[in-house]
Design a protein around this motif. Structure first.
Motif, PDB file in Angstrom:
ATOM      1  N   LYS A 248       0.836  -1.204   0.000  1.00 17.34           N
ATOM      2  CA  LYS A 248       0.000   0.000   0.000  1.00 17.34           C
ATOM      3  C   LYS A 248       0.870   1.253   0.000  1.00 17.34           C
ATOM      4  CE  LYS A 248      -3.736   2.245   2.612  1.00 17.34           C
ATOM      5  NZ  LYS A 248      -4.620   2.143   3.814  1.00 17.34           N
ATOM      6  N   PHE A 249       1.946   1.234   0.786  1.00 19.44           N
ATOM      7  CA  PHE A 249       2.849   2.382   0.867  1.00 19.44           C
ATOM      8  C   PHE A 249       3.482   2.647  -0.498  1.00 19.44           C
ATOM      9  CE2 PHE A 249       7.001   4.351   2.019  1.00 19.44           C
ATOM     10  CZ  PHE A 249       6.517   5.453   2.683  1.00 19.44           C
ATOM     11  N   LEU A 250       3.844   1.574  -1.208  1.00 17.27           N
ATOM     12  CA  LEU A 250       4.464   1.705  -2.526  1.00 17.27           C
ATOM     13  C   LEU A 250       3.452   2.167  -3.571  1.00 17.27           C
ATOM     14  CD1 LEU A 250       7.178   1.169  -4.075  1.00 17.27           C
ATOM     15  CD2 LEU A 250       6.266  -1.090  -4.609  1.00 17.27           C
ATOM     16  N   ASN A 251       2.276   1.566  -3.559  1.00 19.39           N
ATOM     17  CA  ASN A 251       1.273   1.831  -4.600  1.00 19.39           C
ATOM     18  C   ASN A 251       0.606   3.192  -4.464  1.00 19.39           C
ATOM     19  OD1 ASN A 251       1.823  -0.677  -5.643  1.00 19.39           O
ATOM     20  ND2 ASN A 251       0.126  -1.700  -4.593  1.00 19.39           N
ATOM     21  N   THR A 252       0.592   3.755  -3.240  1.00 19.45           N
ATOM     22  CA  THR A 252      -0.073   5.053  -3.025  1.00 19.45           C
ATOM     23  C   THR A 252       0.931   6.184  -2.867  1.00 19.45           C
ATOM     24  OG1 THR A 252      -0.152   4.746  -0.617  1.00 19.45           O
ATOM     25  CG2 THR A 252      -2.021   3.895  -1.900  1.00 19.45           C
ATOM     26  N   ASN A 253       2.204   5.890  -3.203  1.00 19.07           N
ATOM     27  CA  ASN A 253       3.265   6.907  -3.067  1.00 19.07           C
ATOM     28  C   ASN A 253       3.331   7.480  -1.653  1.00 19.07           C
ATOM     29  OD1 ASN A 253       4.181   6.811  -5.786  1.00 19.07           O
ATOM     30  ND2 ASN A 253       2.372   7.995  -6.404  1.00 19.07           N
ATOM     31  N   GLY A 254       3.146   6.607  -0.695  1.00 21.62           N
ATOM     32  CA  GLY A 254       3.336   6.995   0.699  1.00 21.62           C
ATOM     33  C   GLY A 254       2.185   7.710   1.345  1.00 21.62           C
ATOM     34  N   TRP A 260       2.424   3.386   7.973  1.00 19.88           N
ATOM     35  CA  TRP A 260       3.721   2.753   7.720  1.00 19.88           C
ATOM     36  C   TRP A 260       4.691   3.023   8.873  1.00 19.88           C
ATOM     37  CZ3 TRP A 260       5.729  -1.021   5.197  1.00 19.88           C
ATOM     38  CH2 TRP A 260       7.075  -1.055   4.831  1.00 19.88           C
ATOM     39  N   GLN A 261       4.725   4.256   9.363  1.00 19.98           N
ATOM     40  CA  GLN A 261       5.613   4.596  10.468  1.00 19.98           C
ATOM     41  C   GLN A 261       5.208   3.892  11.760  1.00 19.98           C
ATOM     42  OE1 GLN A 261       5.319   8.888  10.398  1.00 19.98           O
ATOM     43  NE2 GLN A 261       7.144   9.106   9.097  1.00 19.98           N
ATOM     44  N   ALA A 262       3.906   3.598  11.892  1.00 22.01           N
ATOM     45  CA  ALA A 262       3.421   2.921  13.095  1.00 22.01           C
ATOM     46  C   ALA A 262       3.947   1.496  13.212  1.00 22.01           C
ATOM     47  CB  ALA A 262       1.896   2.909  13.106  1.00 22.01           C
ATOM     48  N   LEU A 263       4.504   0.949  12.132  1.00 19.05           N
ATOM     49  CA  LEU A 263       5.081  -0.400  12.184  1.00 19.05           C
ATOM     50  C   LEU A 263       6.414  -0.412  12.926  1.00 19.05           C
ATOM     51  CD1 LEU A 263       4.332  -1.530   8.523  1.00 19.05           C
ATOM     52  CD2 LEU A 263       3.088  -2.168  10.592  1.00 19.05           C
ATOM     53  N   ARG A 264       6.980   0.764  13.154  1.00 18.22           N
ATOM     54  CA  ARG A 264       8.226   0.949  13.919  1.00 18.22           C
ATOM     55  C   ARG A 264       9.330   0.015  13.398  1.00 18.22           C
ATOM     56  NH1 ARG A 264       8.327   1.919  20.480  1.00 18.22           N
ATOM     57  NH2 ARG A 264      10.396   2.897  20.586  1.00 18.22           N
ATOM     58  N   LEU A 265       9.708   0.233  12.147  1.00 15.49           N
ATOM     59  CA  LEU A 265      10.748  -0.571  11.515  1.00 15.49           C
ATOM     60  C   LEU A 265      12.123  -0.150  12.021  1.00 15.49           C
ATOM     61  CD1 LEU A 265       9.494  -0.634   7.819  1.00 15.49           C
ATOM     62  CD2 LEU A 265       8.980  -2.241   9.665  1.00 15.49           C
ATOM     63  N   ASN A 266      12.991  -1.123  12.241  1.00 19.06           N
ATOM     64  CA  ASN A 266      14.365  -0.871  12.656  1.00 19.06           C
ATOM     65  C   ASN A 266      15.309  -1.754  11.860  1.00 19.06           C
ATOM     66  OD1 ASN A 266      14.855   1.056  14.996  1.00 19.06           O
ATOM     67  ND2 ASN A 266      13.054  -0.071  15.734  1.00 19.06           N
ATOM     68  N   ILE A 267      16.478  -1.198  11.537  1.00 17.85           N
ATOM     69  CA  ILE A 267      17.491  -1.899  10.749  1.00 17.85           C
ATOM     70  C   ILE A 267      18.736  -2.047  11.610  1.00 17.85           C
ATOM     71  CG2 ILE A 267      18.718  -1.972   8.553  1.00 17.85           C
ATOM     72  CD1 ILE A 267      15.736  -1.602   8.142  1.00 17.85           C
ATOM     73  N   GLN A 268      19.150  -3.292  11.866  1.00 18.01           N
ATOM     74  CA  GLN A 268      20.342  -3.541  12.688  1.00 18.01           C
ATOM     75  C   GLN A 268      21.414  -4.227  11.855  1.00 18.01           C
ATOM     76  OE1 GLN A 268      19.971  -6.272  16.038  1.00 18.01           O
ATOM     77  NE2 GLN A 268      21.478  -5.095  17.202  1.00 18.01           N
ATOM     78  N   LEU A 269      22.611  -3.617  11.796  1.00 14.00           N
ATOM     79  CA  LEU A 269      23.725  -4.200  11.080  1.00 14.00           C
ATOM     80  C   LEU A 269      24.293  -5.388  11.843  1.00 14.00           C
ATOM     81  CD1 LEU A 269      25.656  -1.005   9.865  1.00 14.00           C
ATOM     82  CD2 LEU A 269      23.696  -2.172   8.827  1.00 14.00           C
ATOM     83  N   GLU A 270      25.126  -6.161  11.166  1.00 14.61           N
ATOM     84  CA  GLU A 270      25.673  -7.378  11.773  1.00 14.61           C
ATOM     85  C   GLU A 270      26.562  -7.103  12.973  1.00 14.61           C
ATOM     86  OE1 GLU A 270      27.261  -8.347   7.934  1.00 14.61           O
ATOM     87  OE2 GLU A 270      29.292  -8.318   8.724  1.00 14.61           O
ATOM     88  N   ASN A 271      27.093  -5.870  13.094  1.00 12.76           N
ATOM     89  CA  ASN A 271      27.908  -5.535  14.264  1.00 12.76           C
ATOM     90  C   ASN A 271      27.079  -5.029  15.439  1.00 12.76           C
ATOM     91  OD1 ASN A 271      27.135  -3.013  13.395  1.00 12.76           O
ATOM     92  ND2 ASN A 271      29.193  -2.260  12.957  1.00 12.76           N
ATOM     93  N   GLY A 272      25.746  -5.022  15.292  1.00 15.51           N
ATOM     94  CA  GLY A 272      24.869  -4.595  16.365  1.00 15.51           C
ATOM     95  C   GLY A 272      24.388  -3.155  16.256  1.00 15.51           C
ATOM     96  N   LEU A 273      24.903  -2.380  15.303  1.00 13.86           N
ATOM     97  CA  LEU A 273      24.556  -0.972  15.145  1.00 13.86           C
ATOM     98  C   LEU A 273      23.178  -0.835  14.498  1.00 13.86           C
ATOM     99  CD1 LEU A 273      26.951   1.722  13.686  1.00 13.86           C
ATOM    100  CD2 LEU A 273      24.601   1.585  12.898  1.00 13.86           C
ATOM    101  N   PHE A 274      22.329   0.004  15.081  1.00 14.70           N
ATOM    102  CA  PHE A 274      21.022   0.315  14.502  1.00 14.70           C
ATOM    103  C   PHE A 274      21.122   1.601  13.681  1.00 14.70           C
ATOM    104  CE2 PHE A 274      17.928  -2.642  16.061  1.00 14.70           C
ATOM    105  CZ  PHE A 274      18.478  -3.172  17.220  1.00 14.70           C
ATOM    106  N   LEU A 275      20.587   1.567  12.462  1.00 18.41           N
ATOM    107  CA  LEU A 275      20.615   2.725  11.581  1.00 18.41           C
ATOM    108  C   LEU A 275      19.445   3.658  11.869  1.00 18.41           C
ATOM    109  CD1 LEU A 275      21.427   0.923   8.205  1.00 18.41           C
ATOM    110  CD2 LEU A 275      23.033   2.139   9.694  1.00 18.41           C
ATOM    111  N   LEU A 276      19.653   4.948  11.565  1.00 14.77           N
ATOM    112  CA  LEU A 276      18.571   5.934  11.646  1.00 14.77           C
ATOM    113  C   LEU A 276      18.397   6.553  10.253  1.00 14.77           C
ATOM    114  CD1 LEU A 276      16.489   7.656  13.094  1.00 14.77           C
ATOM    115  CD2 LEU A 276      18.335   9.205  13.801  1.00 14.77           C
TER     116      LEU A 276
END
Length: 436
Positions: A248-254, A260-276
């Motif tokens: 839905k986020f892709l098809n409606t151009n956000g 989408w933000q309410a899903l609280r997505l987080n990206i963690q690298l293999e060294n344990g660092l979380f990206l912002l």
């Protein structure tokens, strides 16, 4: 060198028991002069029984009563006792001693199995799916809880690293290894090599709240815009809970940005660092082609973070003791505490107002970054229109009234390098001096 911090004694609470593990270098096999006697003595009979060097002692207590005691008198190179030397799983203590691994039942410390694993010495043991992964000097070994070795993996050099990189990092579905010469290897859980790393990418795990929804090998895209991208490998949780929102986020151009933000997505690298990624996260997932390969894109990641931990090969060391990476559970908890303090009223707001910092973080995006495990300090990566600095060091303390954590101090840093030189490295040096 990777830090397997040596200690004199370790105390673990397990079920109703207290397990004590320590070294007893004064103990001699069959000597009448030993100051401490043990109910069970396990000796390596393959060598001279009087030349043992490990002498790891184990006590099991119930309250003040000693339930069992044992000493492991083993040969091979002794690398000291650390928190990584053992694990306890299902009432069994798995512990490294010299070049052997011991399986001891809790609480009576009867021997379930023992055998030589690495030829020289074993540094650590950890859980890998339903088995164990042993870090030896010459080999990395996967072994079952029945003592059956499934595979061994050797690199171009020994499994010790003098540049400070972790030798073993277990990721979502593979293992990253770094040898003495800082050669990087990617191997599967089956022990087969995936690659000897030469590319400028790093593997990351993607979360929605505390649930893993997939993984990706991230590469630098539009560097000036802090862009990262990679093929996204989803989990079943993604298909069940996230896919419809991504499509839905892709098809409606956000247009469903808040959803989408309410899903609280987080990206963690293999060294344990979380990206912002302040510019957002997008997963390319087409409703028309649901089985097609999926791509994840990140925008607005700090370019210094990309340069140091993704482009540079091998990447820089993330944190040094007493600073450590954090788990997803702790990340969410620290962020919740910070947001609560930022938007609360009362004495803490008065404190911040008196220091002209009460409004600094209001409206900012924050991401818990790492923690000093010897204090109440947490480093956050931040993005705010009000300030130029990219990192904030937050000190918390527990309230005497209700036990909740309160914000007590804020210190800002321009970038992660400034934090390392002004705070992390001095903390490391102070800890080293105290433990000399």
């Amino acid at each position: 060198m990777e830090k397997l911090l040596q200690v004199q004694m370790i105390e673990i609470s397990y079920q109703q028991y207290k397990v004590l593990i320590y070294t007893d270098h004064q103990y001699t096999v069959e000597s009448a002069d030993n100051l401490r006697l043990y109910k069970r003595v396990y000796v390596d009979d393959s060598w001279d029984r009087y030349s043992n060097v490990s002498n790891l002692a184990i006590l099991v207590k119930h309250g003040e009563d000693e339930v069992a005691s044992a000493i492991l008198c083993d040969t091979g190179v002794f690398t000291g006792l650390s928190e990584s030397s053992f694990i306890i799983e299902e009432s069994v203590l798995y512990i490294c001693a010299g070049n052997k691994l011991y399986y001891l039942n809790i609480p009576d410390l009867t021997l379930k199995w023992t055998g030589q694993v690495d030829y020289v010495t074993n540094f650590s043991v950890q859980k890998l799916e339903d088995d164990l992964l042993v870090h030896g000097e010459l080999e990395i070994i996967r072994i079952t809880k029945l003592g059956e070795i499934k595979w061994r993996f050797g690199g171009h050099d020994i499994w010790v690293n003098i540049d400070g990189f972790p030798v073993i990092t277990i990721l979502y579905d593979w293992i990253k290894l770094v040898d003495y010469q800082s050669n990087c290897y990617s191997i599967g859980f089956d022990g087969n090599i995936i690659s000897k790393k030469g590319e400028n990418y790093t593997t990351a795990v993607i979360y929605s709240y505390d649930k893993i929804i997939g993984s990706a090998k991230l590469e630098a895209g539009d560097f000036s815009m802090g862009g990262l991208f990679g093929y996204f490998t989803p989990t079943q949780t993604y298909f069940e809970q996230i896919q419809q929102h991504a499509q839905k986020f892709l098809n409606t151009n956000g247009q469903n940005l808040k959803e989408w933000q309410a899903l609280r997505l987080n990206i963690q690298l293999e060294n344990g660092l979380f990206l912002l990624p302040i510019g957002g996260i997008t997963i390319e997932d087409s409703e028309e082609l649901p089985e097609a390969p999926k791509r994840i894109d990140l925008a607005g990641v700090d370019t210094k973070i990309i340069e140091d931990f993704i482009i540079e090969n091998p990447p820089k060391v993330f944190v040094e003791y007493p600073w450590e990476a954090i788990s997803i559970d702790k990340k969410l908890a620290f962020e919740d505490m910070l947001y609560k303090e930022i938007y609360s009223s009362g004495s803490i707001v008065d404190y911040l107002r008196s220091h002209s910092t009460n409004t600094i973080l209001k409206g900012a995006k924050v991401s818990a970054f790492c923690i000093n495990i010897n204090s109440s300090q947490v480093l956050f990566e931040i993005q705010s229109k009000k300030i130029d600095q990219r990192f904030a060091l937050i000190a918390f303390k527990k309230s005497d009234r209700d036990g909740t954590r309160l914000l007590t101090d804020i210190k800002l840093f321009d970038d992660f390098d400034e934090f390392k030189y002004l705070k992390m490295y001095p903390d490391r040096n102070e800890w080293v001096q105290l433990n000399l």
